[in-house]
Scaffold this motif. Structure first.
Motif, PDB file in Angstrom:
ATOM      1  N   LYS A   1      71.496  40.266  40.858  1.00 54.38           N
ATOM      2  CA  LYS A   1      70.598  40.825  40.009  1.00 54.38           C
ATOM      3  C   LYS A   1      69.233  41.107  40.950  1.00 54.38           C
ATOM      4  O   LYS A   1      68.293  41.932  40.429  1.00 54.38           O
TER       5      LYS A   1
ATOM      6  N   TYR B   1      74.424  37.445  31.559  1.00 54.99           N
ATOM      7  CA  TYR B   1      75.448  37.633  32.035  1.00 54.99           C
ATOM      8  C   TYR B   1      76.699  37.867  31.127  1.00 54.99           C
ATOM      9  O   TYR B   1      76.579  37.151  29.988  1.00 54.99           O
TER      10      TYR B   1
ATOM     11  N   TYR C   1      75.404  44.385  31.981  1.00 53.68           N
ATOM     12  CA  TYR C   1      75.242  43.033  32.281  1.00 53.68           C
ATOM     13  C   TYR C   1      76.228  42.675  33.754  1.00 53.68           C
ATOM     14  O   TYR C   1      77.389  42.995  33.481  1.00 53.68           O
TER      15      TYR C   1
END
Length: 444
Positions: free
Chosen positions: A399, A175, A147
């Motif tokens: 991302k 996250y 993450y």
């Protein structure tokens, strides 16, 4: 009646008071309010403020940064004293909950403005959060690298817990979020300002390096194999914003170096080879909320031009701490080599980052209350709007998510005019974007 402990008693009406407005025959159970936590979405919250699909765990950890300059004890006779900086971290992460395990914890923080201040004593208070204490971390299924990492830095003074509405929300969206208690800069241990000027960017970079070590396979840490530190963002409020901007290349000016005797701040100066060499390519994004330093001329044009990291600035146009025209707006305009956005709350002052509403204990004193409150804004609305835009910005930068339409927005009417339907802003319902302005400047 379940609410957010003592902190949120003023958020909900008591059952007796509510009964006065209830239809005849309504039951007490039907009237009882549900639990409320910082960051819960109001009915007018923009779309991306909603909590993500992942369960959230939270842990506390203390790390030590040895051999650091003890700037507050430096003298002409002893210009280079060294000490170990202890940093308390709060870590939020996607979690795998056991049967019956709840996303619920109790945080303990303090009010006040440092130890030994009779006008604003350190008063402990507690509040609840939507996270499971010490829960098992979820597998890193987002990518083979884990993450993305978000490092959160508070104001002066402040605490690692003052933006839990945001930290919990981001963890639920995939996250790893690490918030720092910066030594000598919290409400509990506030000390001289030179420590904050010197240590903010150094603390941020040390935490990044520490988490990178934890993330390695075989480290034995619960985050091993779960963190992609190659996709890191810094989120900083006020002095946290100062530290974040400096950490990604905004070198301070020669005049700013002179703010602390002995030249210790030169390690943060534009053009210093040591400063230029520490630029960390793992940091892909910055969110600077009411960043301090623009009005104080901490940066000149050359220093701001050293920034190349995409940045979301957030501030109020009545900010009386960091300034706006000569502060946040100046920083936004001056970071010419960074792709950047500026979200402005019209009529807001400096408190565009903290949890809201203020803790109940803050009602006993004006200064403590005003360290959290905004005079003309419902700060719960600010919390939701921050969640929305930060979700879009970090989703894009860390991302690669297709969220750009949430940032490509038409200009809203000038203050004082009704103008067109503000539902033109993607993710906002009709009328719900009033009071906001979003600007974008690409890197030159």
């Amino acid at each position: 009646m379940k609410a957010v402990g003592k902190m949120a008693m003023h958020l909900v009406m008591g059952a007796a008071a509510m009964a006065a407005f209830a239809p005849v025959g309504a039951s007490a159970a039907a009237l009882a309010p549900t639990a409320e936590y910082y960051g819960d979405a109001r009915p007018d919250a923009p779309e991306l403020a909603a909590r993500g699909p992942l369960r959230v765990g939270v842990r506390t950890q203390v790390i030590e940064h040895a051999g650091q300059l003890d700037i507050l004890r430096a003298t002409a006779g002893n210009p280079d004293p060294r000490y170990t900086r202890k940093l308390t971290l709060e870590i939020w992460y996607p979690a795998s909950l056991a049967p019956g395990e709840k996303e619920h914890t109790v945080y303990t923080d303090v009010l006040g403005s440092g130890p030994g201040n009779p006008a604003r004593p350190n008063t402990p208070f507690q509040f609840t959060g939507r996270a499971a204490r010490d829960a098992k971390p979820a597998p890193a299924t987002v990518s083979s690298s884990g993450y993305p990492l978000v490092i959160v830095s508070h104001g002066y003074p402040g605490s690692r817990l003052q933006m839990s509405y945001l930290t919990e929300n981001l963890a639920s969206k995939g996250y790893i979020v690490v918030a720092i208690d910066h030594a000598e800069s919290t409400r509990a241990d506030k000390a001289g300002f030179p420590s904050t000027l010197l240590n903010r960017p150094l603390d941020d970079l040390f935490v990044l390096e520490t988490v990178a070590g934890w993330s390695k396979a075989g480290s034995g840490h619960f985050l091993a194999g779960r963190v992609d530190t190659g996709n890191t963002a810094l989120v900083g409020y006020s002095m946290g914003g100062y530290g974040a901007l400096n950490a990604v290349g905004a070198g301070i000016s020669e005049a700013a170096v002179a703010y602390v005797s002995g030249g210790a701040l030169a390690i943060h100066q534009q053009g210093n080879p040591r400063f230029d060499a520490r630029r960390d390519p793992r940091i892909k994004a910055v969110v600077a909320i009411a960043p301090w330093g623009g009005a104080g001329k901490i940066w000149d044009a050359a220093g701001l031009a050293g920034m190349r990291t995409p940045t979301l600035f957030i501030g109020g146009d009545q900010d009386d701490i960091s300034g706006y025209e000569d502060g946040v707006l100046r920083l936004f305009q001056g970071a010419v080599n960074a792709d950047r956005y500026l979200l402005t709350y019209r009529g807001a002052r400096h408190n565009t980052a903290p949890n809201s509403p203020p803790p109940a204990a803050a009602a006993a004193g004006f200064e403590d209350f005003m360290a959290y409150a905004e005079p003309v804004w419902d700060s719960r609305r600010i919390n939701n709007i921050n969640q929305h835009f930060i979700t879009a910005f970090l989703g894009i930068t860390l991302k690669g998510q297709p969220l750009q339409p949430y940032l490509d927005l038409p200009a809203l009417p000038a203050a004082g005019t009704a103008g067109p339907d503000t539902a033109e802003w993607k993710g906002f319902r009709k009328r719900a974007a009033v009071g906001l302005q979003l600007r974008h400047l690409p890197a030159q």
